[in-house]
Design a protein around this motif. Structure first.
Motif, mmCIF file in Angstrom:
data_model
loop_
_atom_site.group_PDB
_atom_site.id
_atom_site.type_symbol
_atom_site.label_atom_id
_atom_site.label_comp_id
_atom_site.label_asym_id
_atom_site.label_seq_id
_atom_site.Cartn_x
_atom_site.Cartn_y
_atom_site.Cartn_z
ATOM 1 N N PRO A 32 0.792 -1.240 0.000
ATOM 2 C CA PRO A 32 0.000 0.000 0.000
ATOM 3 C C PRO A 32 0.817 1.280 0.000
ATOM 4 N N PHE A 33 2.092 1.201 0.328
ATOM 5 C CA PHE A 33 2.921 2.408 0.403
ATOM 6 C C PHE A 33 3.997 2.431 -0.672
ATOM 7 N N ALA A 34 3.795 1.642 -1.724
ATOM 8 C CA ALA A 34 4.792 1.552 -2.793
ATOM 9 C C ALA A 34 5.056 2.883 -3.465
ATOM 10 N N ALA A 35 4.040 3.728 -3.595
ATOM 11 C CA ALA A 35 4.225 5.019 -4.269
ATOM 12 C C ALA A 35 5.267 5.875 -3.568
ATOM 13 N N GLY A 36 5.406 5.718 -2.251
ATOM 14 C CA GLY A 36 6.438 6.433 -1.514
ATOM 15 C C GLY A 36 7.733 5.649 -1.423
ATOM 16 N N GLY A 37 7.619 4.329 -1.355
ATOM 17 C CA GLY A 37 8.803 3.491 -1.202
ATOM 18 C C GLY A 37 9.673 3.440 -2.439
ATOM 19 N N ILE A 38 9.046 3.465 -3.620
ATOM 20 C CA ILE A 38 9.800 3.312 -4.866
ATOM 21 C C ILE A 38 10.783 4.459 -5.107
ATOM 22 N N PRO A 39 10.357 5.732 -5.062
ATOM 23 C CA PRO A 39 11.339 6.803 -5.331
ATOM 24 C C PRO A 39 12.455 6.859 -4.307
ATOM 25 N N PHE A 40 12.156 6.551 -3.039
ATOM 26 C CA PHE A 40 13.219 6.537 -2.034
ATOM 27 C C PHE A 40 14.244 5.462 -2.385
ATOM 28 N N ALA A 41 13.770 4.249 -2.667
ATOM 29 C CA ALA A 41 14.679 3.145 -2.989
ATOM 30 C C ALA A 41 15.500 3.458 -4.231
ATOM 31 N N ASP A 42 14.870 4.101 -5.223
ATOM 32 C CA ASP A 42 15.593 4.467 -6.443
ATOM 33 C C ASP A 42 16.703 5.468 -6.143
ATOM 34 N N TYR B 168 18.215 6.024 -3.302
ATOM 35 C CA TYR B 168 19.229 5.392 -2.449
ATOM 36 C C TYR B 168 20.193 4.570 -3.306
ATOM 37 N N GLU B 169 19.645 3.712 -4.153
ATOM 38 C CA GLU B 169 20.494 2.857 -4.990
ATOM 39 C C GLU B 169 21.247 3.666 -6.038
ATOM 40 N N ASP B 170 20.579 4.647 -6.644
ATOM 41 C CA ASP B 170 21.223 5.429 -7.702
ATOM 42 C C ASP B 170 22.439 6.193 -7.195
ATOM 43 N N TYR B 171 22.390 6.694 -5.961
ATOM 44 C CA TYR B 171 23.547 7.431 -5.441
ATOM 45 C C TYR B 171 24.751 6.510 -5.297
ATOM 46 N N PHE B 172 24.522 5.293 -4.800
ATOM 47 C CA PHE B 172 25.635 4.352 -4.674
ATOM 48 C C PHE B 172 26.130 3.913 -6.052
ATOM 49 N N THR B 173 25.221 3.769 -7.017
ATOM 50 C CA THR B 173 25.642 3.454 -8.385
ATOM 51 C C THR B 173 26.504 4.575 -8.940
ATOM 52 N N LEU B 174 26.123 5.821 -8.654
ATOM 53 C CA LEU B 174 26.929 6.966 -9.068
ATOM 54 C C LEU B 174 28.335 6.873 -8.496
ATOM 55 N N LEU B 175 28.448 6.556 -7.214
ATOM 56 C CA LEU B 175 29.776 6.452 -6.602
ATOM 57 C C LEU B 175 30.591 5.345 -7.255
ATOM 58 N N ASN B 176 29.956 4.228 -7.584
ATOM 59 C CA ASN B 176 30.665 3.146 -8.277
ATOM 60 C C ASN B 176 31.121 3.577 -9.662
ATOM 61 N N GLU B 177 30.218 4.175 -10.432
ATOM 62 C CA GLU B 177 30.503 4.488 -11.826
ATOM 63 C C GLU B 177 31.433 5.687 -11.978
ATOM 64 N N THR C 264 12.436 14.865 -7.200
ATOM 65 C CA THR C 264 11.218 14.742 -6.397
ATOM 66 C C THR C 264 11.602 14.535 -4.935
ATOM 67 N N VAL C 265 10.702 14.851 -4.042
ATOM 68 C CA VAL C 265 11.020 14.875 -2.614
ATOM 69 C C VAL C 265 11.565 13.541 -2.128
ATOM 70 N N LEU C 266 10.898 12.447 -2.441
ATOM 71 C CA LEU C 266 11.299 11.163 -1.867
ATOM 72 C C LEU C 266 12.519 10.571 -2.568
ATOM 73 N N TYR C 267 12.719 10.848 -3.843
ATOM 74 C CA TYR C 267 13.967 10.462 -4.515
ATOM 75 C C TYR C 267 15.130 11.199 -3.842
ATOM 76 N N ASN C 268 14.943 12.493 -3.622
ATOM 77 C CA ASN C 268 15.979 13.279 -2.948
ATOM 78 C C ASN C 268 16.297 12.710 -1.571
ATOM 79 N N ARG C 269 15.260 12.227 -0.896
ATOM 80 C CA ARG C 269 15.467 11.677 0.452
ATOM 81 C C ARG C 269 16.307 10.409 0.398
ATOM 82 N N GLY C 270 16.069 9.574 -0.613
ATOM 83 C CA GLY C 270 16.895 8.386 -0.772
ATOM 84 C C GLY C 270 18.338 8.739 -1.068
#
Length: 428
Positions: A34-44, A46-55, A306-312
């Motif tokens: 039920p909370f996927a709409a908020g969970g997805i951008p945060f998870a994205d 979070y993972e994208d920042y670490f991918t950036l550090l790797n790449e 977006t707010v929750l992507y930024n939070r991740g």
């Protein structure tokens, strides 16, 4: 001949298998439920920042980063199962993203020596490092949010809340109930009338609550919601013509998904934030170049800014900065969860560190210590502009009332220690 074959076979296995990653930052995500709409951008984010550090950087300190993902669906039982499945991978830090899950895994993680970061959620009194050795909730907690929100209402009321009415609408669970003790104490101090009204999950029907708001006519409404109940609450407030500038959500009730469905009716709605909003930061150019454009994004790549992507992104930035500090303090790039815990307990986020990461003025500066695992409790107020479809910070990051919040934290944490036979003077 046998040696040559063995060498070729080993080379084939290494080529076919994934690269060995030394630094493990699991993502306890909820892309379903039920909370996927908020969970997805945060998870994205979070993972994208670490991918950036790797790449871009080759990892952290020369060590590649792994982000194993475990789906919790925001379900406490599944969250505990995720914890059990992840702990064997020597995770440097776990971010449960659920107050319910956090409450359940605090004893487990402490016993297993794994640090937890509950950024802006979880057990508020975990700020007291004298009791909670492995839990950190910097830069801010729910009680800080309640205090900063009340301070803002006081400011717009001309410096006094005497005789005013403030109502809390809250998710009827552990998360939503967190600010009640602080608000009750602030009501005594500031002289306002306080009432609290719960909304049962999932909160798609709120007619009765908003009829009560209409009857009681509070001057201000604070809102601790999550998921679909957020957009329902904003729409219902618009329906009864409640002044949106007097309606404020906590940081989990202040994303784009919460306001867009109400159209112009959401204009002026406010929400607390503990990081900045929008995409006007250099790091997002790098994320676009190294992650999105190269096809390595965790999601569709359309959530940047977006707010929750930024939070991740912010959560991953804080974790990465602690990892860098742990590497420096221990003279090794291959750090352990114990080293990470020590670095988190001595973490200092400065303006210079944020700028170097491409995140200038993205959040408050703060310092963690043995006794203070929560930082300075700084939050800002944002407001939704429906004409531009953007959130804007309308205040600077401001501290909560430490003289109100800290005694409550001390009392709650020491009660927890008594119940669990824990010391209350770990740092002395």
């Amino acid at each position: 001949m046998n040696k040559k074959l063995a060498t070729l076979a080993l080379g084939a296995v290494m080529a076919a298998g994934p690269a060995v990653a030394e630094l493990v930052f699991p993502s306890m995500s909820y892309r379903t439920g039920p909370f996927a709409a908020g969970g997805i951008p945060f998870a994205d984010g979070y993972e994208d920042y670490f991918t950036l550090l790797n790449e871009r950087d080759g990892g952290i300190g020369g060590e590649r980063i792994s982000v194993p993902e475990c789906e919790t669906a925001y379900n406490t039982e599944k969250g505990v199962e995720c914890y059990e499945s992840l702990k064997g991978q020597a995770p440097l830090v776990l971010q449960p993203l659920s107050t319910g899950i956090t409450y359940q895994i605090i004893p487990k993680a402490t016993a297993d020596g794994i640090p937890i970061h509950t950024m802006g959620y979880g057990r508020t009194s975990a700020k007291n490092g004298n009791v909670f050795s492995h839990v950190f909730n910097y830069p801010v907690n729910y009680w800080d949010g309640a205090s900063v929100g009340v301070n803002h209402f006081k400011e717009v009321s001309g410096g006094s809340l005497e005789g005013k009415k403030i109502m809390l609408l809250y998710f009827n669970g552990a998360y939503g109930k967190e600010p009640i003790p602080t608000l009750e104490k602030l009501a005594e101090i500031e002289g306002f009338e306080f009432s609290a009204l719960g909304i049962d999950y999932p909160g798609q029907e709120q007619k009765s609550q908003w009829l009560q708001v209409r009857r009681e006519r509070p001057d201000f409404v604070l809102f601790w919601g999550w998921g679909v109940m957020n957009q329902v609450a904003v729409q219902e407030a618009a329906n009864i013509r409640f002044p949106m500038e007097n309606f404020m959500g906590i940081w989990w009730s202040g994303a784009e998904n919460d306001v867009l469905p109400a159209g112009d009716g959401a204009n002026g709605y406010k929400a607390l934030q503990f990081h900045n909003v929008g995409s006007d930061f250099p790091v997002f150019d790098d994320l676009q170049k190294y992650v999105v454009d190269s096809g390595k994004a965790a999601g569709a790549g359309d959530q940047i800014g977006t707010v929750l992507y930024n939070r991740g992104v912010y959560a991953a930035f804080l974790a990465a900065e602690a990892a860098k500090a742990a590497q420096e303090a221990n003279g090794t790039s291959s750090i352990t969860p114990a080293m990470m815990r020590d670095a988190m307990e001595n973490l200092e986020i400065t303006a210079e560190k944020m700028e170097a990461a491409g995140l200038p003025n993205f959040g408050p500066v703060f310092k963690v210590s043995c006794s203070n695992h929560g930082g300075d409790g700084m939050a800002a107020v944002s407001q939704w502009d429906s004409s531009t479809k953007q959130w804007n910070l309308i205040t600077d990051f401001a501290p909560s009332d430490a003289e109100v919040v800290n005694p409550l934290i001390k009392a709650d944490s020491e009660a927890f220690a008594a119940e669990n036979n824990l010391p209350i003077d770990r740092c002395n």
